[in-house]
Design a protein around this motif. Structure first.
Motif, mmCIF file in Angstrom:
data_model
loop_
_atom_site.group_PDB
_atom_site.id
_atom_site.type_symbol
_atom_site.label_atom_id
_atom_site.label_comp_id
_atom_site.label_asym_id
_atom_site.label_seq_id
_atom_site.Cartn_x
_atom_site.Cartn_y
_atom_site.Cartn_z
ATOM 1 N N ILE A 1 -27.361 -9.955 -3.024
ATOM 2 C CA ILE A 1 -27.782 -10.379 -4.370
ATOM 3 C C ILE A 1 -28.499 -11.724 -4.321
ATOM 4 O O ILE A 1 -29.645 -11.842 -4.797
ATOM 5 N N PRO A 2 -27.929 -12.783 -3.721
ATOM 6 C CA PRO A 2 -28.685 -14.034 -3.629
ATOM 7 C C PRO A 2 -29.958 -13.909 -2.815
ATOM 8 O O PRO A 2 -30.932 -14.632 -3.046
ATOM 9 N N LEU A 3 -29.993 -12.980 -1.858
ATOM 10 C CA LEU A 3 -31.179 -12.820 -1.023
ATOM 11 C C LEU A 3 -32.347 -12.171 -1.772
ATOM 12 O O LEU A 3 -33.437 -12.047 -1.215
ATOM 13 N N ILE A 4 -32.120 -11.771 -3.031
ATOM 14 C CA ILE A 4 -33.242 -11.278 -3.839
ATOM 15 C C ILE A 4 -34.317 -12.362 -3.948
ATOM 16 O O ILE A 4 -35.505 -12.060 -4.089
ATOM 17 N N VAL A 5 -33.897 -13.620 -3.846
ATOM 18 C CA VAL A 5 -34.853 -14.735 -3.923
ATOM 19 C C VAL A 5 -35.948 -14.572 -2.873
ATOM 20 O O VAL A 5 -37.119 -14.891 -3.113
ATOM 21 N N THR A 6 -35.576 -14.092 -1.701
ATOM 22 C CA THR A 6 -36.532 -13.982 -0.595
ATOM 23 C C THR A 6 -37.198 -12.613 -0.530
ATOM 24 O O THR A 6 -37.917 -12.333 0.435
ATOM 25 N N ASN A 7 -36.961 -11.768 -1.526
ATOM 26 C CA ASN A 7 -37.574 -10.437 -1.517
ATOM 27 C C ASN A 7 -39.093 -10.587 -1.661
ATOM 28 O O ASN A 7 -39.596 -11.065 -2.684
#
Length: 236
Positions: A104-110
């Protein structure tokens, strides 16, 4: 250059420019979280929410951001919405949040979200940016859900297992279960199974696209040959 219609934007997001099957973006959550259809749907909805909100915000501030700082600003906007989505999931869908975990937090780097912000939202009106974000998000969600469903069905003989984590207690018992005696394919639940499943979906899309292109060319050939027959002299 003329603006694309809303229908064209939706078609690109769902099919012709699907970020997972064509642009090959967002593969980290795509491959890691699709062990079940429920997980894929939950991750897809979170990504779509961030994509729509960030597209809308970036479209609104596009004329206020200097070109040399646009990418840091875009990342800050995206990170703010990811934090809001993460906190909402912790409050409302805690068990599903535990399953999806770090992704979920890694959506930033999507790259799909950053790519649409840079390539489209920063140059488009608000309404078009929202339509683009929604179409791209739904297209990405469908791939997540289909891939997760394939792996879940082949690997453990269920479909939408633990749907109540996302849809609430009313969805308990919802879905398909082939029974406890089902001997699943362990490969489908492992990382190589995700790559194989994604490859199958990409191949299937390419087959459909080539068949559609052949039909289009056949129709064009018929259209071009029709006037020749019409101009042929009659025998009367």
């Amino acid at each position: 250059m003329a603006e694309k219609s809303y229908g064209a934007l939706v078609g690109e997001g769902l099919w012709s420019n699907n970020q997972a099957l064509v642009a090959m973006l967002g593969l980290c959550p795509l491959l890691a979280t699709t062990t079940t259809a429920t997980n894929g749907l939950g991750m897809g909805l979170a990504t779509t929410t961030v994509l729509v909100l960030s597209n809308a915000t970036i479209s609104l501030i596009r004329n206020l951001v200097r070109p040399e700082v646009r990418l840091p600003v875009f990342v800050l906007v995206i990170a703010s919405f990811v934090t809001a989505v993460e906190l909402t999931m912790q409050a409302q869908f805690y068990e599903l949040y535990l399953v999806l975990g770090l992704f979920i937090p890694l959506i930033v780097t999507n790259c799909a979200i950053i790519g649409r912000a840079e390539a489209f939202a920063s140059k488009a009106r608000l309404d078009r940016a929202i339509v683009d974000g929604l179409a791209m998000g739904i297209g990405f969600t469908l791939v997540l859900m289909v891939l997760g469903g394939m792996r879940e069905l082949l690997g453990q003989g269920t479909l939408f297992y633990q749907a109540e984590l996302l849809l609430g207690p009313a969805a308990e018992g919802f879905g398909l279960n082939l029974g406890e005696g089902f001997q699943g394919a362990l490969l489908a639940m492992l990382p190589p199974g995700a790559f194989i499943g994604l490859g199958f979906l990409i191949a299937l899309k390419n087959i459909f696209d080539k068949a559609s292109e052949r039909r289009r060319r056949a129709r064009q050939a018929l259209t071009k040959s029709a006037p020749i027959h019409d101009m042929a002299p009659s025998s009367g």
